[in-house]
Design a protein around this motif. Structure first.
Motif, PDB file in Angstrom:
ATOM      1  N   VAL A   1      36.714  40.776  51.427  1.00 58.09           N
ATOM      2  CA  VAL A   1      37.561  41.207  50.309  1.00 58.09           C
ATOM      3  C   VAL A   1      38.529  40.091  49.931  1.00 58.09           C
ATOM      4  CG1 VAL A   1      39.362  42.828  49.592  1.00 58.09           C
ATOM      5  CG2 VAL A   1      37.358  43.657  50.832  1.00 58.09           C
ATOM      6  N   LYS A   2      39.128  39.443  50.933  1.00 62.56           N
ATOM      7  CA  LYS A   2      40.052  38.345  50.662  1.00 62.56           C
ATOM      8  C   LYS A   2      39.354  37.207  49.935  1.00 62.56           C
ATOM      9  CE  LYS A   2      42.674  37.044  54.079  1.00 62.56           C
ATOM     10  NZ  LYS A   2      43.058  36.691  55.483  1.00 62.56           N
ATOM     11  N   ASN A   3      38.133  36.908  50.349  1.00 60.39           N
ATOM     12  CA  ASN A   3      37.394  35.806  49.721  1.00 60.39           C
ATOM     13  C   ASN A   3      36.988  36.143  48.292  1.00 60.39           C
ATOM     14  OD1 ASN A   3      37.566  34.231  52.028  1.00 60.39           O
ATOM     15  ND2 ASN A   3      35.585  34.907  52.824  1.00 60.39           N
ATOM     16  N   LYS A   4      36.634  37.409  48.040  1.00 61.21           N
ATOM     17  CA  LYS A   4      36.157  37.797  46.704  1.00 61.21           C
ATOM     18  C   LYS A   4      37.296  37.990  45.715  1.00 61.21           C
ATOM     19  CE  LYS A   4      33.237  41.051  44.194  1.00 61.21           C
ATOM     20  NZ  LYS A   4      32.178  42.081  44.290  1.00 61.21           N
ATOM     21  N   PHE A   5      38.358  38.666  46.155  1.00 64.18           N
ATOM     22  CA  PHE A   5      39.439  39.023  45.233  1.00 64.18           C
ATOM     23  C   PHE A   5      40.701  38.173  45.393  1.00 64.18           C
ATOM     24  CE2 PHE A   5      36.915  42.913  45.789  1.00 64.18           C
ATOM     25  CZ  PHE A   5      36.672  43.271  44.469  1.00 64.18           C
ATOM     26  N   GLY A   6      40.815  37.477  46.534  1.00 66.21           N
ATOM     27  CA  GLY A   6      42.041  36.741  46.811  1.00 66.21           C
ATOM     28  C   GLY A   6      43.165  37.631  47.278  1.00 66.21           C
ATOM     29  N   LEU A   7      42.831  38.858  47.685  1.00 67.26           N
ATOM     30  CA  LEU A   7      43.825  39.860  48.067  1.00 67.26           C
ATOM     31  C   LEU A   7      43.373  40.594  49.322  1.00 67.26           C
ATOM     32  CD1 LEU A   7      44.301  41.392  44.507  1.00 67.26           C
ATOM     33  CD2 LEU A   7      45.983  39.951  45.689  1.00 67.26           C
ATOM     34  N   MET A   8      44.313  41.271  49.963  1.00 67.77           N
ATOM     35  CA  MET A   8      43.978  42.146  51.071  1.00 67.77           C
ATOM     36  C   MET A   8      43.469  43.480  50.521  1.00 67.77           C
ATOM     37  SD  MET A   8      44.516  40.556  53.894  1.00 67.77           S
ATOM     38  CE  MET A   8      44.635  41.896  55.120  1.00 67.77           C
ATOM     39  N   PRO A   9      42.667  44.211  51.292  1.00 69.16           N
ATOM     40  CA  PRO A   9      42.210  45.527  50.817  1.00 69.16           C
ATOM     41  C   PRO A   9      43.348  46.444  50.411  1.00 69.16           C
ATOM     42  CG  PRO A   9      40.942  44.861  52.732  1.00 69.16           C
ATOM     43  CD  PRO A   9      42.034  43.837  52.565  1.00 69.16           C
ATOM     44  N   SER A  10      44.490  46.351  51.093  1.00 69.76           N
ATOM     45  CA  SER A  10      45.635  47.206  50.775  1.00 69.76           C
ATOM     46  C   SER A  10      46.229  46.909  49.403  1.00 69.76           C
ATOM     47  CB  SER A  10      46.721  47.045  51.845  1.00 69.76           C
ATOM     48  OG  SER A  10      47.145  45.684  51.923  1.00 69.76           O
ATOM     49  N   GLN A  11      45.865  45.762  48.805  1.00 67.02           N
ATOM     50  CA  GLN A  11      46.378  45.391  47.483  1.00 67.02           C
ATOM     51  C   GLN A  11      45.411  45.720  46.350  1.00 67.02           C
ATOM     52  OE1 GLN A  11      47.073  41.220  48.847  1.00 67.02           O
ATOM     53  NE2 GLN A  11      49.076  41.450  47.856  1.00 67.02           N
ATOM     54  N   ILE A  12      44.228  46.188  46.689  1.00 68.51           N
ATOM     55  CA  ILE A  12      43.198  46.407  45.670  1.00 68.51           C
ATOM     56  C   ILE A  12      43.606  47.496  44.679  1.00 68.51           C
ATOM     57  CG2 ILE A  12      40.831  47.201  45.295  1.00 68.51           C
ATOM     58  CD1 ILE A  12      40.995  44.332  46.258  1.00 68.51           C
ATOM     59  N   ILE A  13      44.242  48.564  45.145  1.00 65.06           N
ATOM     60  CA  ILE A  13      44.664  49.636  44.237  1.00 65.06           C
ATOM     61  C   ILE A  13      45.623  49.080  43.183  1.00 65.06           C
ATOM     62  CG2 ILE A  13      45.957  51.786  44.049  1.00 65.06           C
ATOM     63  CD1 ILE A  13      44.905  52.492  46.868  1.00 65.06           C
ATOM     64  N   ASP A  14      46.606  48.292  43.623  1.00 66.33           N
ATOM     65  CA  ASP A  14      47.565  47.716  42.683  1.00 66.33           C
ATOM     66  C   ASP A  14      46.867  46.756  41.713  1.00 66.33           C
ATOM     67  OD1 ASP A  14      49.468  49.163  44.004  1.00 66.33           O
ATOM     68  OD2 ASP A  14      50.364  47.453  45.051  1.00 66.33           O
ATOM     69  N   TYR A  15      45.934  46.002  42.225  1.00 68.01           N
ATOM     70  CA  TYR A  15      45.162  45.061  41.401  1.00 68.01           C
ATOM     71  C   TYR A  15      44.390  45.803  40.314  1.00 68.01           C
ATOM     72  CZ  TYR A  15      41.237  41.809  40.479  1.00 68.01           C
ATOM     73  OH  TYR A  15      40.268  41.021  39.904  1.00 68.01           O
ATOM     74  N   LEU A  16      43.682  46.864  40.697  1.00 69.07           N
ATOM     75  CA  LEU A  16      42.897  47.628  39.734  1.00 69.07           C
ATOM     76  C   LEU A  16      43.788  48.361  38.736  1.00 69.07           C
ATOM     77  CD1 LEU A  16      40.206  49.133  42.158  1.00 69.07           C
ATOM     78  CD2 LEU A  16      39.905  47.234  40.557  1.00 69.07           C
ATOM     79  N   THR A  17      44.966  48.781  39.177  1.00 70.60           N
ATOM     80  CA  THR A  17      45.910  49.443  38.285  1.00 70.60           C
ATOM     81  C   THR A  17      46.358  48.484  37.181  1.00 70.60           C
ATOM     82  OG1 THR A  17      46.707  50.876  40.063  1.00 70.60           O
ATOM     83  CG2 THR A  17      48.141  50.612  38.152  1.00 70.60           C
ATOM     84  N   LEU A  18      46.583  47.239  37.531  1.00 65.82           N
ATOM     85  CA  LEU A  18      47.051  46.251  36.558  1.00 65.82           C
ATOM     86  C   LEU A  18      45.973  45.856  35.559  1.00 65.82           C
ATOM     87  CD1 LEU A  18      49.138  43.957  38.931  1.00 65.82           C
ATOM     88  CD2 LEU A  18      50.041  45.340  37.050  1.00 65.82           C
ATOM     89  N   ILE A  19      44.745  45.651  36.042  1.00 62.55           N
ATOM     90  CA  ILE A  19      43.704  45.147  35.131  1.00 62.55           C
ATOM     91  C   ILE A  19      42.994  46.274  34.390  1.00 62.55           C
ATOM     92  CG2 ILE A  19      43.332  43.109  36.565  1.00 62.55           C
ATOM     93  CD1 ILE A  19      40.705  44.329  37.532  1.00 62.55           C
ATOM     94  N   GLY A  20      43.116  47.517  34.895  1.00 67.41           N
ATOM     95  CA  GLY A  20      42.437  48.632  34.259  1.00 67.41           C
ATOM     96  C   GLY A  20      40.939  48.595  34.512  1.00 67.41           C
ATOM     97  N   ASP A  21      40.239  49.548  33.924  1.00 68.03           N
ATOM     98  CA  ASP A  21      38.796  49.651  34.107  1.00 68.03           C
ATOM     99  C   ASP A  21      38.180  50.173  32.815  1.00 68.03           C
ATOM    100  OD1 ASP A  21      36.164  50.230  34.809  1.00 68.03           O
ATOM    101  OD2 ASP A  21      36.706  50.874  36.830  1.00 68.03           O
ATOM    102  N   THR A  22      37.556  49.290  32.061  1.00 69.33           N
ATOM    103  CA  THR A  22      36.988  49.697  30.775  1.00 69.33           C
ATOM    104  C   THR A  22      35.847  50.688  30.952  1.00 69.33           C
ATOM    105  OG1 THR A  22      35.561  47.725  30.820  1.00 69.33           O
ATOM    106  CG2 THR A  22      37.635  47.565  29.611  1.00 69.33           C
ATOM    107  N   SER A  23      35.097  50.584  32.050  1.00 64.99           N
ATOM    108  CA  SER A  23      33.964  51.494  32.244  1.00 64.99           C
ATOM    109  C   SER A  23      34.438  52.926  32.479  1.00 64.99           C
ATOM    110  CB  SER A  23      33.089  51.030  33.410  1.00 64.99           C
ATOM    111  OG  SER A  23      33.791  51.114  34.641  1.00 64.99           O
ATOM    112  N   ASP A  24      35.622  53.082  33.070  1.00 68.36           N
ATOM    113  CA  ASP A  24      36.183  54.414  33.307  1.00 68.36           C
ATOM    114  C   ASP A  24      37.232  54.786  32.258  1.00 68.36           C
ATOM    115  OD1 ASP A  24      34.602  54.743  35.515  1.00 68.36           O
ATOM    116  OD2 ASP A  24      36.165  54.295  36.975  1.00 68.36           O
ATOM    117  N   ASN A  25      37.482  53.868  31.321  1.00 70.98           N
ATOM    118  CA  ASN A  25      38.491  54.094  30.275  1.00 70.98           C
ATOM    119  C   ASN A  25      39.886  54.251  30.861  1.00 70.98           C
ATOM    120  OD1 ASN A  25      38.977  54.193  27.466  1.00 70.98           O
ATOM    121  ND2 ASN A  25      39.204  56.404  27.514  1.00 70.98           N
TER     122      ASN A  25
END
Length: 289
Positions: free
Chosen positions: A160-184
């Protein structure tokens, strides 16, 4: 240490449907998505031996996220008829192969997977989740690993760190910021992966970023401040629930025996003759051929 193998069936169903040729049986019924998912399942038990396993699918109808945000996934087109026609035969074949299937109304497959991951982790099990969905990276920990068989990708904590540059615990915040067009799910306007990564590397958490929003300069800072009232909702839509009261326990997820005759009949109807021949030769349909 015991292992639980979970398959995000809905994720693979769509990917198989769109990624494989338009396969048809002798009656010209579509079989491509069935072939793709079953082929993946054939390999998984061999490559990832497990004590327990399940294939998880989304249920029909709306979920609690639609109650929170009526526009959730509103941009998605209706399921193609050729895909819809393959769902029940696929479920029947998976069951005949000995895989438990879980379909829980009112939530998504992700939430079922998240709840089972939490339960298994509490029992000190290792969990392998087969999926192509980036959202599930938020579940990764010392016991939970994601694999993507179609991309030959493995996401443990380091992955996860290599792919996103973040820890798994930060993924929720990351996805919240960038949004998700597929889920609107709306993110902050003009904020993509690079900006979200920069902010979270500097401020570590969304809460800390919000507390320092006045320090973000330029147009992107203005967009962040304008979006602050919407961040709580976006985060609720992004978080995978891990607290469902499921009518299952680990014993229900024990691998079941093959229903040989039922499976042979299905393989014949689907036109998967090489798998049928393997089964007739006292091999199993889970062996790669």
């Amino acid at each position: 240490m015991k292992t639980l193998l979970l398959v995000d069936g809905s994720s693979y169903l769509y990917r198989a449907f769109h990624g494989l040729p338009d396969l048809r049986n002798s009656r010209q019924e579509p079989t491509g998505a069935i072939y793709g998912v079953l082929n993946m399942l054939r390999k998984l038990h061999k490559e990832f031996p497990s004590d327990y396993s399940a294939c998880v699918f989304d249920a029909k109808g709306k979920t609690f996220r639609n109650d929170l945000y009526p526009e959730y996934k509103a941009n998605r087109s209706a399921m193609p008829d050729d895909l819809r026609a393959q769902i029940q035969p696929l479920h029947d074949a998976i069951t005949a192969m000995g895989w438990p299937i879980i379909i829980q109304e009112g939530v998504e497959a992700d939430d079922v997977i998240g709840t089972l991951c939490k339960e298994a982790t509490q029992h000190q099990f290792n969990v392998v989740v087969s999926t192509g969905d980036k959202d599930l990276a938020q579940l990764v920990n010392g016991h939970v690993t994601l694999i993507n068989t179609m991309a030959n990708e493995k996401l443990d904590i380091e992955g996860v760190k290599n792919k996103f540059g973040l820890m798994p615990s930060q993924i929720i915040d990351y996805l919240t910021l960038i949004g998700d067009t597929s889920d609107n799910v709306p993110g902050v306007e003009k904020v993509g992966p690079k900006t979200a990564l920069k902010w979270l590397n500097e401020y570590q958490t969304l809460d800390n970023l919000v507390a320092n929003a006045d320090k973000i300069t330029g147009k992107v800072g203005e967009n962040l401040r304008e979006h602050l009232p919407k961040l709580e909702l976006a985060k609720k839509l992004t978080v995978i629930r891990c607290d469902l009261d499921l009518p299952y326990n680990m014993a229900d997820l024990t691998r079941r025996p093959f229903h040989d005759e039922q499976l042979k009949e299905m393989l014949s109807e689907l036109g998967f003759l090489s798998w049928l021949n393997a089964l007739n030769k006292n091999s199993t349909v889970t062996d790669e051929k």
